[in-house]
Design an enzyme around this catalytic site. Structure first.
Site, PDB file in Angstrom:
ATOM      1  N   LYS A 163       0.910  -1.117  -0.127  1.00  0.00           N
ATOM      2  CA  LYS A 163       0.114   0.055   0.066  1.00  0.00           C
ATOM      3  C   LYS A 163       0.872   1.138  -0.141  1.00  0.00           C
ATOM      4  O   LYS A 163       0.693   2.158  -0.818  1.00  0.00           O
ATOM      5  CB  LYS A 163      -0.932   0.132   1.249  1.00  0.00           C
ATOM      6  CG  LYS A 163      -1.702   1.025   1.237  1.00  0.00           C
ATOM      7  CD  LYS A 163      -2.679   0.873   2.468  1.00  0.00           C
ATOM      8  CE  LYS A 163      -3.626   2.054   2.826  1.00  0.00           C
ATOM      9  NZ  LYS A 163      -4.265   1.867   4.030  1.00  0.00           N
ATOM     10  N   GLU A 205      10.784  -4.813   4.026  1.00  0.00           N
ATOM     11  CA  GLU A 205      10.671  -6.126   3.607  1.00  0.00           C
ATOM     12  C   GLU A 205      10.540  -6.256   2.079  1.00  0.00           C
ATOM     13  O   GLU A 205      11.244  -6.967   1.201  1.00  0.00           O
ATOM     14  CB  GLU A 205       9.742  -6.952   4.272  1.00  0.00           C
ATOM     15  CG  GLU A 205      10.191  -7.227   5.900  1.00  0.00           C
ATOM     16  CD  GLU A 205       9.516  -6.205   6.552  1.00  0.00           C
ATOM     17  OE1 GLU A 205       9.320  -5.081   6.367  1.00  0.00           O
ATOM     18  OE2 GLU A 205       9.273  -6.553   7.907  1.00  0.00           O
ATOM     19  N   GLY A 239      -4.415  -2.138   5.414  1.00  0.00           N
ATOM     20  CA  GLY A 239      -3.725  -3.139   4.802  1.00  0.00           C
ATOM     21  C   GLY A 239      -4.198  -4.991   5.132  1.00  0.00           C
ATOM     22  O   GLY A 239      -4.593  -5.710   4.339  1.00  0.00           O
ATOM     23  N   ARG A 240      -4.912  -4.759   6.470  1.00  0.00           N
ATOM     24  CA  ARG A 240      -5.348  -6.117   7.061  1.00  0.00           C
ATOM     25  C   ARG A 240      -6.651  -6.386   6.353  1.00  0.00           C
ATOM     26  O   ARG A 240      -7.181  -7.524   6.585  1.00  0.00           O
ATOM     27  CB  ARG A 240      -4.968  -6.232   8.314  1.00  0.00           C
ATOM     28  CG  ARG A 240      -5.677  -5.016   9.317  1.00  0.00           C
ATOM     29  CD  ARG A 240      -5.048  -5.137  10.736  1.00  0.00           C
ATOM     30  NE  ARG A 240      -5.513  -4.219  11.407  1.00  0.00           N
ATOM     31  CZ  ARG A 240      -5.028  -2.828  11.567  1.00  0.00           C
ATOM     32  NH1 ARG A 240      -3.899  -2.718  11.089  1.00  0.00           N
ATOM     33  NH2 ARG A 240      -5.379  -1.896  12.416  1.00  0.00           N
ATOM     34  N   GLU A 243      -3.556  -6.884  15.563  1.00  0.00           N
ATOM     35  CA  GLU A 243      -3.002  -5.486  15.165  1.00  0.00           C
ATOM     36  C   GLU A 243      -4.155  -4.317  15.220  1.00  0.00           C
ATOM     37  O   GLU A 243      -3.780  -3.242  15.227  1.00  0.00           O
ATOM     38  CB  GLU A 243      -2.664  -5.673  13.555  1.00  0.00           C
ATOM     39  CG  GLU A 243      -1.514  -4.251  13.121  1.00  0.00           C
ATOM     40  CD  GLU A 243      -1.017  -4.508  11.964  1.00  0.00           C
ATOM     41  OE1 GLU A 243       0.174  -5.112  11.987  1.00  0.00           O
ATOM     42  OE2 GLU A 243      -1.298  -4.420  10.867  1.00  0.00           O
ATOM     43  N   HIS A 296      -3.652 -33.696  18.989  1.00  0.00           N
ATOM     44  CA  HIS A 296      -2.638 -34.212  19.417  1.00  0.00           C
ATOM     45  C   HIS A 296      -1.432 -33.555  19.780  1.00  0.00           C
ATOM     46  O   HIS A 296      -0.117 -33.920  19.882  1.00  0.00           O
ATOM     47  CB  HIS A 296      -2.049 -35.296  18.326  1.00  0.00           C
ATOM     48  CG  HIS A 296      -3.255 -36.343  17.896  1.00  0.00           C
ATOM     49  ND1 HIS A 296      -3.408 -37.472  18.450  1.00  0.00           N
ATOM     50  CD2 HIS A 296      -4.215 -36.196  17.128  1.00  0.00           C
ATOM     51  CE1 HIS A 296      -4.591 -37.751  18.091  1.00  0.00           C
ATOM     52  NE2 HIS A 296      -4.957 -37.283  16.967  1.00  0.00           N
ATOM     53  N   LYS A 299      10.124  -0.618  13.479  1.00  0.00           N
ATOM     54  CA  LYS A 299      10.533  -0.016  12.004  1.00  0.00           C
ATOM     55  C   LYS A 299      11.676   0.975  12.496  1.00  0.00           C
ATOM     56  O   LYS A 299      12.876   1.112  11.767  1.00  0.00           O
ATOM     57  CB  LYS A 299       9.476   0.332  11.400  1.00  0.00           C
ATOM     58  CG  LYS A 299       8.627  -0.559  10.820  1.00  0.00           C
ATOM     59  CD  LYS A 299       7.579  -0.013   9.878  1.00  0.00           C
ATOM     60  CE  LYS A 299       6.362  -0.961   9.621  1.00  0.00           C
ATOM     61  NZ  LYS A 299       5.318  -0.181   8.946  1.00  0.00           N
TER      62      LYS A 299
HETATM   63  O1  LIG Z   1       1.201  -2.604   2.175  1.00  0.00           O
HETATM   64  P1  LIG Z   1       2.298  -2.018   2.955  1.00  0.00           P
HETATM   65  O2  LIG Z   1       2.316  -0.590   2.980  1.00  0.00           O
HETATM   66  O3  LIG Z   1       3.686  -2.526   2.428  1.00  0.00           O
HETATM   67  O4  LIG Z   1       2.279  -2.386   4.699  1.00  0.00           O
HETATM   68  C1  LIG Z   1       2.355  -3.727   5.131  1.00  0.00           C
HETATM   69  C2  LIG Z   1       1.937  -4.047   6.389  1.00  0.00           C
HETATM   70  O5  LIG Z   1       2.674  -3.401   7.273  1.00  0.00           O
HETATM   71  C3  LIG Z   1       1.681  -2.816   8.127  1.00  0.00           C
HETATM   72  O6  LIG Z   1       1.530  -1.278   8.001  1.00  0.00           O
HETATM   73  C4  LIG Z   1       2.686  -2.953   9.682  1.00  0.00           C
HETATM   74  O7  LIG Z   1       2.788  -4.116   9.879  1.00  0.00           O
HETATM   75  C5  LIG Z   1       0.676  -3.694   8.061  1.00  0.00           C
HETATM   76  O8  LIG Z   1      -0.445  -2.873   8.720  1.00  0.00           O
HETATM   77  C6  LIG Z   1       0.599  -3.705   6.647  1.00  0.00           C
HETATM   78  O9  LIG Z   1      -0.473  -4.807   6.247  1.00  0.00           O
END
Ligand SMILES: O=P(O)(O)OC[C@H]1O[C@](O)(CO)[C@@H](O)[C@@H]1O
Length: 533
Positions: free
Chosen positions: A199, A205, A258-259, A344, A375, A501
């Site tokens: 987003k 990452e 995002g979630r 979150e 189990h 972060k």
């Molecule tokens: O889609 P982006 O901006 O890369 O963010 C990824 C994720 O990082 C967060 O902002 C924080 O972990 C989440 O809410 C989101 O889903």
């Protein structure tokens, strides 16, 4: 209009619930069943292909009445209206929360356009009309994203594996380069297509993994990235700066968290993997649950009932965790997905007025598919000291025509909630042990006793389909919303995640320069020294 800010503990319902809790906390659910043969009927909801049995809970009709009046007193109705109207209910980020608009009947123009773009793209890829730089058809999709940009698409794609086409799908999310390295080892760059989902298009990452993949293409002499990279982002500029062709950028909007975004172009991998028609079914299932939530009386409203029960255990019984146990191996990724959605969103400790709160909020979510978990950790459910309210999710029909095996699975499904309810009494154990020497029987009897009286919900669904999965996800999304409203917190920001972060961005230069910063705690400094050596 913002959401109202009402401290739930000041409501008369909360006070009555506190008194009521002390009156009934030691009662046995099984006794209630014995006294009332209509108990199951009283505490169940049938809705389309869903059936919710919540009778195996530590509740009486009075409990339910009080919980429902709590929802009324905090004005849940007003909150629902504001949510669906697009009011700025995510106040700290000054945003509306409208993932429900992505699946409603009359979708906004920009959503319709994005869906058309998704349909067109996924059809091209599936039909082999989208060609890689060397003219070969696409065989592999690599979704690069993290958090909501990974967990949602990954969960749905893998849960609906039964409906998948020939395309192979991989998900790269971790900062750990070993994940991407293992995936790249096994795929062919000529037939691979990367969907970068971010987003913000600024997540460390995702950018790092995408750069690693870019290099991998270059190492294989593929430099026409327009044939191998597409992006989904609300930040089109940054996506273009990264080198994604503007024609290959799918939109995202700030009014979709995002979630909660798998319903948007973030679900592009889903649409490629199961086809756009199935993706639309997923949206339809979610929409039907949205309608149910918006229009049904609270007493008959599945998300409302689930949210209230969870509050009952979290805030009165002081349960710290909640388990979700799907009896379908396809739902392996469901709990990790919900962990982000739930924790979150509702892992907050400041009220909507900005004051610290003095009651518990977000529950810790965990679980795994049955019957495997029987189990693994079920021993603790049955004989441990903790109260762990649990949702059992099962399907009436199997997908792979193996009814006999499915019956065995479902026998376990029903048996577990029964065992958690009934437990095993001294008398039953004595009967079982009557042929054993009495001294030995006496000795082992206490260890075999099972207390029972453990709360569970059973969600029985006709069949795992794109549509029923859509309804199931939407059901939990609304549960999150309701709980946030009642706990008087903001569910749609995630400021806590930012701190880690920020600190990582201070630590990385120290690692690069092999130089410890002065004003840092001695533990972190000494750990870094050890890492350098
Ligand atoms: O889609 P982006 O901006 O890369 O963010 C990824 C994720 O990082 C967060 O902002 C924080 O972990 C989440 O809410 C989101 O889903």
């Amino acid at each position: 209009m913002p959401l109202k800010s009402i401290d739930p503990t000041t409501t008369s319902a909360w006070k009555k619930l506190t008194e009521h809790f002390h009156q009934i906390k030691d009662e046995k659910i099984l006794d209630w069943f014995q006294k009332d043969d209509k108990r199951a009927e009283k505490f169940q909801i049938e809705w389309r292909d869903f059936f919710l049995d919540f009778s195996k809970n530590k509740i009486s009709s009075k409990t339910l009445e009080l919980l429902l009046s709590l929802a009324e007193e905090v004005d849940l109705n007003d909150a629902i209206e504001k949510h669906f109207n697009g009011d700025i209910i995510n106040e700290t980020e000054h945003r509306a929360v409208l993932h429900t608009d992505l699946r409603k009947k009359n979708k906004p123009e920009e959503v319709q356009q994005a869906l058309a773009q998704m349909k067109n793209f996924s059809e091209k890829v599936i039909e082999g009309k989208w060609k890689g730089a060397t003219g070969k058809k696409i065989e592999t999709i690599v979704n690069v994203g993290v958090g909501g940009s990974d967990l949602g698409p990954k969960m749905v794609t893998n849960t609906l594996k039964f409906y998948k086409n020939h395309l192979e799908t991989h998900f790269v999310s971790n900062m750990d380069g070993d994940q991407v390295a293992e995936i790249l080892k096994h795929i062919n760059p000529e037939t691979a297509l990367v969907i970068v989902v971010s987003k913000s298009f600024g997540t460390q990452e995702t950018i790092t993994n995408s750069n690693t993949i870019k290099k991998w293409f270059q190492n294989h002499n593929i430099t026409d990235f327009s044939k191998h990279f597409v992006a989904v982002s609300a930040n089109q500029e940054k996506a273009q700066e990264f080198g994604i062709d503007y024609k290959n950028i799918f939109p995202m909007w700030d009014w979709v968290g995002g979630r909660f975004s798998l319903w948007s172009p973030v679900g592009l991998t889903i649409s490629c993997a199961i086809g756009f028609q199935n993706f639309e079914e997923l949206l339809l299932g979610a929409r039907e649950m949205d309608d149910h939530f918006q229009k049904t009386d609270f007493a008959e409203n599945i998300p409302v009932i689930l949210a209230l029960l969870s509050i009952w255990y979290n805030n009165f019984f002081k349960a710290e965790t909640e388990a979700i146990i799907p009896y379908s191996h396809y739902l392996q990724e469901f709990v990790p997905y919900l962990q982000q959605g739930i924790m979150e969103s509702n892992g907050k400790s400041v009220s909507r007025k900005g004051n610290p709160i003095n009651y518990q909020t977000g529950t810790i979510i965990w679980g795994q598919p049955g019957s495997n978990c029987q189990h693994a950790f079920f021993q603790l459910f049955h004989q441990g000291t903790k109260i762990i309210p649990t949702d059992f999710i099962g399907f009436k029909k199997p997908l792979n025509k193996n009814k006999k095996q499915h019956d065995k699975l479902m026998a376990n499904f029903f048996a577990q909630t029964e065992a958690l309810l009934k437990g095993k009494s001294k008398e039953e154990i004595a009967e079982e042990l009557k042929y054993i020497d009495t001294e030995q029987a006496k000795k082992i009897s206490p260890f075999k006793e099972v207390e029972g009286n453990k709360p569970t919900n059973t969600i029985l669904i006709e069949k795992l389909t794109p549509k029923s999965l859509g309804s199931l996800i939407s059901m939990y999304e609304h549960k999150i919303f309701i709980q946030g409203v009642i706990w008087n917190i903001f569910s749609y920001d995630q400021w806590g995640v930012e701190l880690g972060k920020q600190l990582a961005s201070k630590i990385l230069p120290q690692i690069k320069n092999q130089k410890i910063e002065r004003n840092q705690d001695s533990s972190t400094s000494s750990l870094l020294k050890r890492y350098f050596s």
